[in-house]
Design a protein around this motif. Structure first.
Motif, PDB file in Angstrom:
ATOM      1  N   SER A   1      23.340  25.202 -24.041  1.00  0.00           N
ATOM      2  CA  SER A   1      23.689  23.978 -23.321  1.00  0.00           C
ATOM      3  C   SER A   1      23.594  22.761 -24.246  1.00  0.00           C
TER       4      SER A   1
ATOM      5  N   LEU B   1      25.749  24.969 -11.295  1.00  0.00           N
ATOM      6  CA  LEU B   1      24.778  24.020 -11.859  1.00  0.00           C
ATOM      7  C   LEU B   1      25.318  22.597 -11.810  1.00  0.00           C
ATOM      8  N   GLU B   2      26.594  22.440 -12.152  1.00  0.00           N
ATOM      9  CA  GLU B   2      27.202  21.106 -12.144  1.00  0.00           C
ATOM     10  C   GLU B   2      27.231  20.529 -10.725  1.00  0.00           C
TER      11      GLU B   2
ATOM     12  N   GLY C   1      24.820  20.944  -8.670  1.00  0.00           N
ATOM     13  CA  GLY C   1      23.449  20.608  -8.305  1.00  0.00           C
ATOM     14  C   GLY C   1      22.543  21.790  -8.018  1.00  0.00           C
ATOM     15  N   SER C   2      23.072  23.020  -8.104  1.00  0.00           N
ATOM     16  CA  SER C   2      22.220  24.195  -7.866  1.00  0.00           C
ATOM     17  C   SER C   2      21.213  24.367  -8.993  1.00  0.00           C
ATOM     18  N   LYS C   3      20.078  24.980  -8.655  1.00  0.00           N
ATOM     19  CA  LYS C   3      19.077  25.339  -9.666  1.00  0.00           C
ATOM     20  C   LYS C   3      19.254  26.826  -9.988  1.00  0.00           C
ATOM     21  N   PRO C   4      18.983  27.223 -11.251  1.00  0.00           N
ATOM     22  CA  PRO C   4      19.111  28.640 -11.581  1.00  0.00           C
ATOM     23  C   PRO C   4      18.133  29.486 -10.774  1.00  0.00           C
ATOM     24  N   GLY C   5      18.615  30.613 -10.256  1.00  0.00           N
ATOM     25  CA  GLY C   5      17.737  31.575  -9.586  1.00  0.00           C
ATOM     26  C   GLY C   5      17.894  32.907 -10.285  1.00  0.00           C
TER      27      GLY C   5
ATOM     28  N   VAL D   1      22.655  32.631  -9.200  1.00  0.00           N
ATOM     29  CA  VAL D   1      23.409  31.486  -8.709  1.00  0.00           C
ATOM     30  C   VAL D   1      24.830  31.512  -9.245  1.00  0.00           C
TER      31      VAL D   1
ATOM     32  N   VAL E   1      20.935  35.981 -13.648  1.00  0.00           N
ATOM     33  CA  VAL E   1      20.923  34.851 -12.721  1.00  0.00           C
ATOM     34  C   VAL E   1      21.651  35.245 -11.428  1.00  0.00           C
TER      35      VAL E   1
END
Ligand code: MG
Length: 292
Positions: free
Chosen positions: A202, A45-46, A48-52, A29, A27
């Motif tokens: 998760s 992620l918390e 608001g980012s999306k996994p890249g 991010v 990943v």
């Protein structure tokens, strides 16, 4: 989602593991300024980012699994005597300085202690025992909780919002040190005494209070339980811990072990050099560590 921290011989990186646990994809991010790759990802992620993703997936068996969290903000928070049958076997073993007798074997409030993070090792790494310092080495199969959001005074009914995921932990313990020093820190914190992994799953993928947990020593089944039998459930533990200390993303909580540890047998079945301890939790995975 399953995330794993791996080493490929050149660097350490965080990847997402596929459903069959065959591949891992790096990943890209991560929150700025966070040294631990898994914590950086969770914080991003918390926020608001999306996994890249950086590259194509690679075979999971081509990399070495490290503990999914390597640098938590604080010691690993552990719960003692959190399954009834284990509370009884521990108090009955003569090693329990927290109870005077069978009548107070089951605690009225969670018993919290900690392990130094320097004892973390990966899913298949060796547990290196300092023989001579200790001869009474025991295993404790446990569900591990990974915190996702910073919080203090977290109420029980919103505690799940602060949990990012779950992992498998073996809370290896030197019983003679635990007994000799009365407090548990030394016997629990020997370097390599916290195998953890293989990944973090998760929270949305699991019911944390209906997981089958098993432990084998050299193929012999020693522990088998369901997390529904926890005396204090995950929200209660999070609430109690956070009443005293601010929990941070990546903090690790080991929720306690069920019956069947070595000191539960008469005579006790302590671990010996070259024993292999395997711990498995349904929906999460398996860790397997050699005692050396
Ligand atoms: Mg334990």
């Amino acid at each position: 989602m399953r995330i794993a921290t791996v080493a490929d011989g050149q660097r350490v990186w965080l990847g997402v593991v596929d459903e069959d646990a065959a591949t891992v994809q790096e990943v890209t991010v991560a929150a700025a300024g966070v040294a631990d790759p898994a914590i950086g990802f969770i914080v991003a992620l918390e926020a608001g980012s999306k996994p890249g993703f950086a590259a194509d997936p690679v075979a999971l068996d081509s990399v070495r699994l490290l503990p999914p969290i390597r640098k938590p903000s604080k010691n690993i928070i552990c719960v003692g005597k959190n399954y009834r049958a284990h509370a009884a076997e521990f108090t009955g073993s003569g090693y329990d300085s927290s109870a005077a007798g069978p009548e107070d074997a089951v605690p009225e409030a969670p018993i919290l202690f900690s392990k130094a993070p320097s004892c973390l090792v990966g899913a298949y790494e060796d547990v290196v025992v300092p023989w001579g310092l200790s001869e009474e080495i025991d295993y404790e199969a446990e569900l591990g909780v990974i915190i996702g959001r910073r919080g203090r005074n977290i109420p029980v009914d919103s505690a799940n919002d602060y949990v990012w995921g779950y992992t498998v932990i073996n809370d290896i313990t030197a019983r003679d040190l635990q007994s000799r020093h009365k407090q548990w820190l030394l016997g629990k914190s020997i370097d390599t005494f916290c195998p953890m992994g293989p990944s973090i799953v998760s929270a949305d993928e699991l019911d944390a209070h209906d997981l089958e947990l098993s432990c084998w020593v050299n193929g012999e089944l020693r522990q088998q339980a369901n997390t529904r039998d926890l005396i204090f459930d995950v929200p209660t533990i999070v609430a109690v811990a956070s009443a005293s200390m601010t929990l941070e993303p990546g903090d690790i909580i080991a929720t306690g072990t069920p019956a069947g540890v070595g000191i539960g047998f008469d005579p006790p079945k302590f671990l010996a050099r070259n024993d292999v301890v395997k711990v498995s939790i349904s929906g999460i995975g398996t860790i397997e560590n050699r005692i050396t």
